[in-house]
Each structure stands twice: as C-alpha cells, then as structure tokens.
Scaffold this active site. Structure first.
Site, PDB file in Angstrom:
ATOM      1  CE  LYS A 157      -3.781   2.075   2.681  1.00 45.33           C
ATOM      2  NZ  LYS A 157      -4.673   1.903   3.862  1.00 45.33           N
TER       3      LYS A 157
ATOM      4  CB  SER B 178      -7.225   4.638   3.157  1.00 42.85           C
ATOM      5  OG  SER B 178      -6.548   3.824   4.107  1.00 42.85           O
TER       6      SER B 178
ATOM      7  CB  SER C  44      -8.310   1.939   5.889  1.00 46.34           C
ATOM      8  OG  SER C  44      -8.623   3.283   6.139  1.00 46.34           O
TER       9      SER C  44
END
Length: 443
Positions: free
Chosen positions: A77, A152, A176
């Site tokens: 990520k 996210s 997230s």
C-alpha cells in the site's frame, strides 16, 4: 492447469511448492495482467516490474520454500515505505519522495518470501474512506467502474478483486481494510491491536491503525495474516510488551477447519447514531439477514444487541482524526496548496487543537473501549452490516464542504471505526449480490 489468477492464493502457493509454477512465472503473469487492466482501474500507482523479476529470481535461488509466502506476489500500500521505491501517500505533496529505508511491514513480507510488484493506490495520507484525490485517478470498483472502491486500502482491494494480485496487505485505522473489501466483494480482516508486530497500532495515536489482509477467500486471508504475524514461520517478534493474545496454531488451520459453535450478537446500531443521520439501505439489511440465516442454519446462537449511546464518542473520534493530520509535512501556503481540500482542512484543525483537547479525546476513547468490550463480552462475536449503503459512485463525496464530506463518510461506514477504537478484531465477508450485481457483505 487453470490460469494462475483463477486459482486461490493457497492453490497458487501449492503450485509453487510442487514446481508447477515458479515465482518468476507467477510474477510475470500478474505483471502482464496489471499492464493490461490497471489503466482502467487505478489499482496501482507504481509498478516495479524490474525489481519484481529480480526479487522472484532471488526467491527461487536464495529463499527456503518453507517461507510462509514463498514466491507469492503482493503489493505494498502506498502508505508503506519500501527503500528505493516512490512513496507518494496519495498526495501531490509527496510526489518526489523516495525513501531510503523500508517499513517494518515491508521487511516482514519480504522475510516471508513474498514478491512485491509495486504500490497500490490510497487516498491522501490514508485519511478518507474513499480512494479518490487530486494526485491521480480514482480506484474504480471492478464490479462497476462508475463506482468507487472505498478506502483507504482501495487500490489493494481493486487489485485483488480484479485478480491483479492473489491477495494484498492493507492498513485499517477506521475501517480502511474492511470498507474497500466490502465494496469490492472481498474478505477483509482487521486484526486485534498488537496482533501484527510490524504494524501493531500500539505506537500510533489512539492505537487505531493496524495492518491486515484483503483476499478472495477466508483461507487466503489467513495465509497472508499468518505471514504478517510470523514472517519467519516461528514465533511473533513483538516489538512492545503490550500485545494481543496469541492463539495456538496458525490461523490458516482454523480458517480451513471452521470448527465450533458460537453465540453471536446481531447489531444495527453504531456509535454515530446520536449525531448523524445513519440510514441503512435495504441491501445492507438484506446482507445482514442472509448472514444471520446462514449462521442459524449452521447451529450458531443469535441474539439481538443495541449499543448504549455515548455522547463523547463522536467529538473524541473527530478530534483524533484531525490530530492525526497535524503532522502532515506541509509548511507554508505553497505546500498547503498541493493538498486536497479535505486534507488541508483536517491538517489545520489538527494543528489548532490544544493539548487538553487531545488528552480529553484520548481519555474518552479509552472509556469507550472499556464500555464497548463490556457490552459485547457475553457473546463470542457480533454481526453488523459491513456498510450502510451500496458502493458509492466515483465523485459522490463533497469536495468543497469538509463537514458534509465527513458526514457522508459516516453515513456510508458507521460500523467500522468503533472496532478500531476498541482494539478488537473484525472481518468482512461477502454474502450476496444486489439486483444490480453489486457485492454486499457483513462484518
């Protein structure tokens, strides 16, 4: 044999172990898919093909096959630092930043024998629950590209759902991992605070963010989570005295066996209900009902629960969210102008907070944690809708009014943040498709 991306991550790992596939072949297969499909999806912000091929060859020659993720591709990520690879944090402010050192989670996944193919997209500094911003194209939902992927860890979810990766690590500070997993029809796990040594949450403000897996099956999620917890395949290397209790045996074994009868609570209330107009869509309730029916058939006990109102939760969580943006490295008008409007508002609000306000918010969330655990302690697990609404269209969130933007995020994701505050584990499971063919799940 089927195409590699059609296999589960566990099946791909077994094919690697038997020599039906090599790490180099698997990396090349996924890199070809990423090249073909990513432009329409926005899953990846950085593709590191040359590094991936070199890493795959190194795994073949120098990493023991007993490594938990031997030869399996994944992606970092873009909130995680990998030495020598751009880390843009979803922000124009960070577009030229290339770290010299790697984060602990990145090192752990390398130790586990994984092969990183690049960086998955994230909203600016991981702050919103949707993956859209000024720094690049949005992460689009593979089920319908007019819809967003949540956030996210939106890029990670898109990559796994579109089979650009067998699974992917994400981070979860208020939902997230679980939000994009639910939006994209995946399994998403938020581990207990302290469970994953390399991203435990213990060293973060409020203890909120932890790392967890996104995958297409429960077994695949357990395979990745086991590697996060014990990348060397032995015992967790905890960095702090505080830690989550460690279960006996790998999580993968529990995921495959699925043993036990459990007493489950069913809840549709949230900590946001007193301050925001939270309305559950029929599709969200249908997913919860479907889960309840299936679990009842399996013989589990089910009780309805309602969360006690706590007027301190909303202002306290808002304070911590704003305080978390205070350290964004933007100084002066020129740098602030590079930020998305929501980020700029959060950063300014966070920097204006007093030490007293922050201390009071932390105390309020600690009290909520104790109350939340007390209220749920008589059941083994609690079921809620994963999301209150169906996946939101790209561009749905207000980019002018930050208060309305925050309200929209609450109305879409009311069930996630209170689990981060409590430090408890959570999992999102897909359970049905809507009439429009969209995935809906429960948590």
């Amino acid at each position: 044999m089927a195409e590699p991306h059609e296999l589960s991550a566990l099946e791909q790992w077994q094919a690697l172990q038997t020599g039906e596939l090599s790490p180099s072949e698997l990396a090349e297969h996924y890199l070809d898919r990423i090249e073909a499909l990513n432009p329409a999806l926005g899953a990846f912000v950085t593709i590191t093909a040359e590094r991936a091929w070199a890493r795959a060859r190194d795994v073949e020659q120098n990493v023991p096959r007993t490594a938990p993720l031997w030869g399996l591709p994944f992606a970092d990520k873009d909130l995680q630092l990998r030495a020598g690879v751009p880390a843009r944090f979803g922000s124009r402010l960070m577009r030229d930043f290339v770290p010299e050192q790697s984060d602990d989670l990145v090192l752990a996944l390398d130790e586990a024998g994984g092969v990183s193919l690049g960086k998955t997209s994230t909203p600016e500094f991981g702050l919103p629950s949707y993956t859209e911003g000024l720094a690049g194209p949005p992460a689009r939902n593979p089920w319908n590209v007019a819809l967003g992927a949540g956030g996210s860890s939106g890029g990670a979810a898109v990559a796994v759902a579109a089979r650009l990766l067998p699974f992917a690590p994400g981070s979860d500070g208020g939902g997230s991992v679980r939000i994009p997993a639910a939006a994209c029809g995946l399994v998403g796990v938020k581990p207990s605070r302290g469970r994953v040594p390399s991203a435990s949450g213990i060293d973060k403000l409020g203890g909120l963010p932890v790392a967890g897996p996104l995958a297409r099956t429960v077994a695949d999620a357990a395979l990745l989570l086991d590697a996060m917890v014990t990348p060397g395949g032995n015992h967790p290397d905890h960095h702090f005295a505080l830690r989550a209790p460690h279960d006996d045996g790998p999580l993968l074994g529990h995921a495959v066996r699925g043993e036990g009868r459990f007493q489950l609570g069913v809840m549709t209330s949230s900590a946001w209900d007193e301050d925001y107009d939270v309305v559950l869509a029929p599709e969200a309730l249908a997913a919860l009902d479907a889960a309840r029916t299936q679990l009842d058939v399996l013989g589990h006990g089910l009780d309805d629960l309602a969360l006690e109102p706590d007027p301190s939760y909303v202002p306290a969580f808002r304070t911590i969210w704003q305080a978390g943006a205070a350290s964004i490295p933007a100084e002066g008008d020129e740098q602030e102008a590079l930020l998305d409007p929501l980020t700029r508002w959060l950063m300014r609000r966070g920097r204006a907070l007093s030490a007293r306000a922050l201390a009071e918010a932390l105390a309020a969330l600690s009290a909520f944690e104790r109350s939340f655990i007390r209220q749920l302690s008589h059941v083994d697990a609690v079921l809620t809708p994963a999301l209150a609404l169906t996946p939101r269209p790209v561009g749905w969130y207000d980019q002018v009014d930050p208060e309305r933007n925050f309200a929209q995020q609450v109305q879409y994701t009311p069930f996630t943040s209170m689990v981060n505050v409590s430090g408890l584990p959570a999992i999102v499971l897909p359970v049905l498709q809507t009439a429009d063919g969209l995935p809906m799940g429960f948590s």
